[in-house]
Design a protein around this motif. Structure first.
Motif, PDB file in Angstrom:
ATOM      1  N   GLY A  43      92.322  49.672  -5.269  1.00 22.05           N
ATOM      2  CA  GLY A  43      91.327  48.550  -5.578  1.00 22.05           C
ATOM      3  C   GLY A  43      90.908  47.604  -4.588  1.00 22.05           C
ATOM      4  N   TYR A 122      93.698  38.195  -1.334  1.00 21.64           N
ATOM      5  CA  TYR A 122      94.195  38.389  -2.737  1.00 21.64           C
ATOM      6  C   TYR A 122      95.563  38.400  -2.910  1.00 21.64           C
ATOM      7  CZ  TYR A 122      89.539  39.899  -3.660  1.00 21.64           C
ATOM      8  OH  TYR A 122      88.219  39.907  -3.679  1.00 21.64           O
ATOM      9  N   ALA A 205      91.832  39.256 -11.195  1.00 22.31           N
ATOM     10  CA  ALA A 205      90.715  39.577 -10.544  1.00 22.31           C
ATOM     11  C   ALA A 205      90.959  40.957 -10.207  1.00 22.31           C
ATOM     12  CB  ALA A 205      90.299  38.657  -9.722  1.00 22.31           C
ATOM     13  N   ALA A 206      92.208  41.696 -10.354  1.00 21.04           N
ATOM     14  CA  ALA A 206      92.236  43.017  -9.748  1.00 21.04           C
ATOM     15  C   ALA A 206      91.135  43.911 -10.165  1.00 21.04           C
ATOM     16  CB  ALA A 206      93.789  43.529 -10.121  1.00 21.04           C
ATOM     17  N   GLU A 207      90.693  45.037  -9.477  1.00 23.23           N
ATOM     18  CA  GLU A 207      89.796  45.903  -9.802  1.00 23.23           C
ATOM     19  C   GLU A 207      89.932  46.820 -11.101  1.00 23.23           C
ATOM     20  OE1 GLU A 207      86.334  46.280  -8.635  1.00 23.23           O
ATOM     21  OE2 GLU A 207      87.056  44.063  -8.177  1.00 23.23           O
ATOM     22  N   ARG A 211      96.754  44.179 -15.205  1.00 25.92           N
ATOM     23  CA  ARG A 211      96.614  42.539 -14.794  1.00 25.92           C
ATOM     24  C   ARG A 211      95.188  42.206 -14.872  1.00 25.92           C
ATOM     25  NH1 ARG A 211      98.120  42.271  -8.626  1.00 25.92           N
ATOM     26  NH2 ARG A 211      96.912  43.976  -8.834  1.00 25.92           N
ATOM     27  N   ARG A 212      93.941  42.863 -15.051  1.00 27.96           N
ATOM     28  CA  ARG A 212      92.686  42.299 -14.885  1.00 27.96           C
ATOM     29  C   ARG A 212      92.540  41.752 -16.228  1.00 27.96           C
ATOM     30  NH1 ARG A 212      88.049  43.034 -11.895  1.00 27.96           N
ATOM     31  NH2 ARG A 212      86.140  43.083 -13.313  1.00 27.96           N
ATOM     32  N   ASN A 213      91.416  40.594 -16.075  1.00 26.47           N
ATOM     33  CA  ASN A 213      90.818  39.888 -17.278  1.00 26.47           C
ATOM     34  C   ASN A 213      89.541  39.917 -16.771  1.00 26.47           C
ATOM     35  OD1 ASN A 213      89.677  37.499 -18.295  1.00 26.47           O
ATOM     36  ND2 ASN A 213      91.428  37.443 -19.467  1.00 26.47           N
ATOM     37  N   ASP A 214      88.602  40.790 -17.586  1.00 25.54           N
ATOM     38  CA  ASP A 214      87.277  40.936 -17.074  1.00 25.54           C
ATOM     39  C   ASP A 214      86.578  39.581 -16.890  1.00 25.54           C
ATOM     40  OD1 ASP A 214      87.147  43.658 -16.547  1.00 25.54           O
ATOM     41  OD2 ASP A 214      86.990  44.340 -18.417  1.00 25.54           O
ATOM     42  N   ALA A 217      87.543  37.618 -13.991  1.00 24.94           N
ATOM     43  CA  ALA A 217      87.269  38.159 -12.935  1.00 24.94           C
ATOM     44  C   ALA A 217      85.907  37.931 -12.338  1.00 24.94           C
ATOM     45  CB  ALA A 217      88.028  39.682 -12.795  1.00 24.94           C
TER      46      ALA A 217
END
Length: 232
Positions: A43, A122, A205-207, A211-214, A217
Protein backbone atom coordinates in the motif's frame (compact mmCIF):
# COMPACT_ATOMS: atom_id res chain seq x y z
CA UNK A 1 11.36 3.72 -12.14
CA UNK A 2 11.33 2.20 -8.64
CA UNK A 3 13.97 0.68 -6.38
CA UNK A 4 15.16 0.29 -2.81
CA UNK A 5 18.05 2.59 -2.06
CA UNK A 6 20.18 2.93 1.08
CA UNK A 7 20.06 6.31 2.82
CA UNK A 8 22.78 7.26 5.33
CA UNK A 9 21.74 8.28 8.81
CA UNK A 10 22.40 11.88 9.80
CA UNK A 11 25.35 10.66 11.86
CA UNK A 12 26.70 8.75 8.87
CA UNK A 13 27.36 5.67 11.02
CA UNK A 14 24.72 3.44 9.39
CA UNK A 15 22.19 3.37 6.58
CA UNK A 16 18.60 2.27 6.09
CA UNK A 17 16.64 1.32 3.00
CA UNK A 18 13.98 3.45 1.36
CA UNK A 19 11.59 2.58 -1.42
CA UNK A 20 12.06 5.24 -4.07
CA UNK A 21 9.81 5.91 -7.05
CA UNK A 22 11.06 8.35 -9.66
CA UNK A 23 9.05 10.14 -12.33
CA UNK A 24 9.76 9.74 -16.02
CA UNK A 25 11.24 13.22 -16.29
CA UNK A 26 12.83 15.74 -13.96
CA UNK A 27 10.98 15.74 -10.59
CA UNK A 28 9.08 18.92 -9.80
CA UNK A 29 9.64 18.26 -6.07
CA UNK A 30 9.98 15.35 -3.66
CA UNK A 31 7.55 13.74 -1.23
CA UNK A 32 8.59 11.63 1.75
CA UNK A 33 5.89 8.99 2.33
CA UNK A 34 5.81 7.84 5.96
CA UNK A 35 4.58 4.34 6.66
CA UNK A 36 1.80 3.09 8.88
CA UNK A 37 2.60 0.53 11.57
CA UNK A 38 2.52 -2.10 8.81
CA UNK A 39 5.87 -1.11 7.32
CA UNK A 40 6.74 -0.15 3.76
CA UNK A 41 4.19 -2.60 2.40
CA UNK A 42 2.45 -2.74 -0.96
CA UNK A 43 0.00 0.00 0.00
CA UNK A 44 2.79 2.45 0.86
CA UNK A 45 4.69 1.52 -2.28
CA UNK A 46 1.57 2.17 -4.35
CA UNK A 47 1.31 5.63 -2.82
CA UNK A 48 4.92 6.31 -3.83
CA UNK A 49 4.25 5.06 -7.34
CA UNK A 50 1.23 7.35 -7.58
CA UNK A 51 3.26 10.41 -6.57
CA UNK A 52 5.92 9.48 -9.14
CA UNK A 53 3.22 9.33 -11.80
CA UNK A 54 2.29 12.88 -10.77
CA UNK A 55 5.85 14.06 -11.38
CA UNK A 56 7.31 13.81 -7.88
CA UNK A 57 10.31 11.96 -6.52
CA UNK A 58 8.71 9.75 -3.84
CA UNK A 59 10.69 8.27 -0.95
CA UNK A 60 9.35 5.85 1.69
CA UNK A 61 12.00 5.27 4.38
CA UNK A 62 11.95 1.97 6.27
CA UNK A 63 11.46 3.36 9.78
CA UNK A 64 11.40 -0.02 11.52
CA UNK A 65 14.93 -0.88 10.33
CA UNK A 66 16.48 -0.73 13.79
CA UNK A 67 14.01 -3.35 15.01
CA UNK A 68 13.53 -5.41 11.83
CA UNK A 69 14.26 -4.29 8.27
CA UNK A 70 11.68 -4.60 5.49
CA UNK A 71 8.60 -5.26 7.62
CA UNK A 72 5.52 -5.79 5.44
CA UNK A 73 2.24 -6.56 7.22
CA UNK A 74 -1.46 -6.70 6.36
CA UNK A 75 -3.88 -4.58 8.40
CA UNK A 76 -6.73 -6.99 7.69
CA UNK A 77 -5.01 -9.98 9.33
CA UNK A 78 -5.42 -9.84 13.14
CA UNK A 79 -2.17 -11.64 13.92
CA UNK A 80 -0.23 -9.30 11.63
CA UNK A 81 -1.98 -6.30 13.18
CA UNK A 82 -0.68 -7.40 16.59
CA UNK A 83 2.81 -7.85 15.17
CA UNK A 84 2.61 -4.33 13.75
CA UNK A 85 1.67 -2.93 17.16
CA UNK A 86 4.70 -4.63 18.71
CA UNK A 87 7.02 -3.04 16.14
CA UNK A 88 5.47 0.38 16.84
CA UNK A 89 5.90 -0.04 20.59
CA UNK A 90 9.60 -0.76 20.15
CA UNK A 91 10.17 2.19 17.83
CA UNK A 92 12.10 5.21 19.11
CA UNK A 93 10.07 8.01 17.52
CA UNK A 94 12.77 10.61 18.11
CA UNK A 95 15.19 8.50 16.06
CA UNK A 96 12.48 7.98 13.43
CA UNK A 97 12.23 11.75 13.01
CA UNK A 98 15.98 11.88 12.45
CA UNK A 99 15.58 9.19 9.78
CA UNK A 100 12.85 11.26 8.14
CA UNK A 101 15.20 14.25 8.26
CA UNK A 102 17.89 12.11 6.61
CA UNK A 103 15.39 11.14 3.89
CA UNK A 104 14.55 14.82 3.34
CA UNK A 105 18.26 15.59 3.05
CA UNK A 106 18.79 12.76 0.54
CA UNK A 107 15.79 13.86 -1.53
CA UNK A 108 17.06 17.45 -1.65
CA UNK A 109 20.47 16.23 -2.76
CA UNK A 110 18.86 14.35 -5.66
CA UNK A 111 16.61 17.28 -6.62
CA UNK A 112 19.43 19.80 -6.70
CA UNK A 113 19.53 23.41 -5.61
CA UNK A 114 16.17 24.89 -4.66
CA UNK A 115 14.34 21.56 -4.64
CA UNK A 116 11.40 21.38 -2.22
CA UNK A 117 10.39 18.36 -0.15
CA UNK A 118 6.98 17.53 1.26
CA UNK A 119 6.11 14.92 3.87
CA UNK A 120 2.94 12.82 4.04
CA UNK A 121 2.23 10.13 6.62
CA UNK A 122 -0.53 7.74 7.63
CA UNK A 123 -1.53 6.47 11.09
CA UNK A 124 1.80 6.30 12.96
CA UNK A 125 3.14 8.17 9.94
CA UNK A 126 0.51 10.87 10.44
CA UNK A 127 1.83 11.47 13.94
CA UNK A 128 5.40 11.46 12.67
CA UNK A 129 4.46 13.91 9.90
CA UNK A 130 3.23 16.35 12.57
CA UNK A 131 6.41 15.80 14.58
CA UNK A 132 8.43 16.37 11.41
CA UNK A 133 6.61 19.68 10.86
CA UNK A 134 7.84 20.72 14.31
CA UNK A 135 11.36 19.33 14.06
CA UNK A 136 12.59 19.17 10.45
CA UNK A 137 13.15 21.60 7.58
CA UNK A 138 10.65 20.05 5.16
CA UNK A 139 8.53 22.43 3.09
CA UNK A 140 4.98 21.08 3.59
CA UNK A 141 3.46 18.36 5.77
CA UNK A 142 0.33 16.19 5.61
CA UNK A 143 -0.93 13.80 8.26
CA UNK A 144 -3.71 11.27 7.76
CA UNK A 145 -5.40 10.09 10.99
CA UNK A 146 -2.32 10.75 13.09
CA UNK A 147 -2.52 9.17 16.54
CA UNK A 148 -1.64 11.14 19.67
CA UNK A 149 -1.19 14.53 18.02
CA UNK A 150 -3.21 16.01 20.89
CA UNK A 151 -0.24 15.21 23.13
CA UNK A 152 2.20 17.02 20.82
CA UNK A 153 0.51 20.41 20.71
CA UNK A 154 3.20 21.94 22.92
CA UNK A 155 5.61 21.66 19.98
CA UNK A 156 3.46 23.54 17.48
CA UNK A 157 5.24 26.85 18.09
CA UNK A 158 8.09 25.40 16.00
CA UNK A 159 5.89 24.91 12.92
CA UNK A 160 6.92 27.35 10.22
CA UNK A 161 5.63 25.65 7.07
CA UNK A 162 2.14 24.61 5.91
CA UNK A 163 0.54 21.60 7.59
CA UNK A 164 -2.62 19.72 6.56
CA UNK A 165 -4.32 17.16 8.84
CA UNK A 166 -7.05 14.70 7.82
CA UNK A 167 -9.24 13.66 10.78
CA UNK A 168 -11.92 10.93 10.55
CA UNK A 169 -14.46 11.69 13.26
CA UNK A 170 -15.14 8.02 14.16
CA UNK A 171 -11.45 7.13 14.47
CA UNK A 172 -11.16 4.22 16.91
CA UNK A 173 -7.61 5.27 17.79
CA UNK A 174 -8.25 9.01 18.17
CA UNK A 175 -11.26 9.53 20.47
CA UNK A 176 -13.54 12.58 20.27
CA UNK A 177 -11.85 14.30 23.20
CA UNK A 178 -8.48 14.04 21.44
CA UNK A 179 -9.99 15.43 18.24
CA UNK A 180 -11.47 18.31 20.23
CA UNK A 181 -8.06 19.09 21.73
CA UNK A 182 -6.54 19.12 18.25
CA UNK A 183 -9.15 21.49 16.86
CA UNK A 184 -9.04 23.83 19.84
CA UNK A 185 -5.28 23.69 20.23
CA UNK A 186 -4.48 24.32 16.56
CA UNK A 187 -7.26 26.75 15.58
CA UNK A 188 -5.04 29.81 16.01
CA UNK A 189 -2.02 28.35 14.21
CA UNK A 190 -2.01 30.02 10.81
CA UNK A 191 0.16 27.27 9.33
CA UNK A 192 -2.24 24.39 10.11
CA UNK A 193 -5.42 23.31 8.29
CA UNK A 194 -7.67 20.51 9.58
CA UNK A 195 -10.27 18.59 7.58
CA UNK A 196 -12.86 16.37 9.29
CA UNK A 197 -14.39 13.29 7.64
CA UNK A 198 -17.71 12.61 9.30
CA UNK A 199 -18.43 9.08 10.46
CA UNK A 200 -15.24 7.61 9.02
CA UNK A 201 -12.75 5.42 10.85
CA UNK A 202 -8.98 5.13 11.00
CA UNK A 203 -7.30 4.01 7.78
CA UNK A 204 -10.01 5.22 5.39
CA UNK A 205 -7.40 6.29 2.80
CA UNK A 206 -5.49 3.00 2.72
CA UNK A 207 -4.68 1.98 -0.84
CA UNK A 208 -6.22 -1.47 -0.39
CA UNK A 209 -8.06 -3.63 2.09
CA UNK A 210 -11.17 -3.44 4.24
CA UNK A 211 -10.43 -0.06 5.82
CA UNK A 212 -10.60 1.95 2.60
CA UNK A 213 -13.51 4.27 1.82
CA UNK A 214 -13.15 5.16 -1.86
CA UNK A 215 -15.05 8.45 -1.88
CA UNK A 216 -13.39 9.85 1.23
CA UNK A 217 -9.96 8.61 0.18
CA UNK A 218 -10.29 10.32 -3.18
CA UNK A 219 -11.42 13.57 -1.51
CA UNK A 220 -8.57 13.55 1.01
CA UNK A 221 -6.00 12.59 -1.62
CA UNK A 222 -7.16 15.38 -3.92
CA UNK A 223 -6.87 17.87 -1.06
CA UNK A 224 -3.36 16.57 -0.41
CA UNK A 225 -2.41 16.82 -4.10
CA UNK A 226 -3.71 20.40 -4.26
CA UNK A 227 -1.87 21.26 -1.05
CA UNK A 228 1.45 19.95 -2.35
CA UNK A 229 0.91 21.61 -5.74
CA UNK A 230 0.48 24.92 -3.95
CA UNK A 231 3.33 24.57 -1.46
CA UNK A 232 6.10 22.60 -3.21
Amino acid sequence: MTAYTPIPTLEGDASFDAYIARPAGKPKAAIIVIQEIFGVNEGIRRKCDHWAQQGYLAVAPDLFWRDQPHVELDADKPEEFQTALSHMQRMDQDLAIRDIEAAIKAARAELGEGGKVGVVGYCLGGRLAFMAACRTDGDAFVGYYGVGIDNLLGEQHAIGKPVLLHIPTADGFVPPEAQKKMHEGLKDNRHVTLHDYEGLDHGFAAEMGNRRNDAAAQLADQRTADFFAQNL
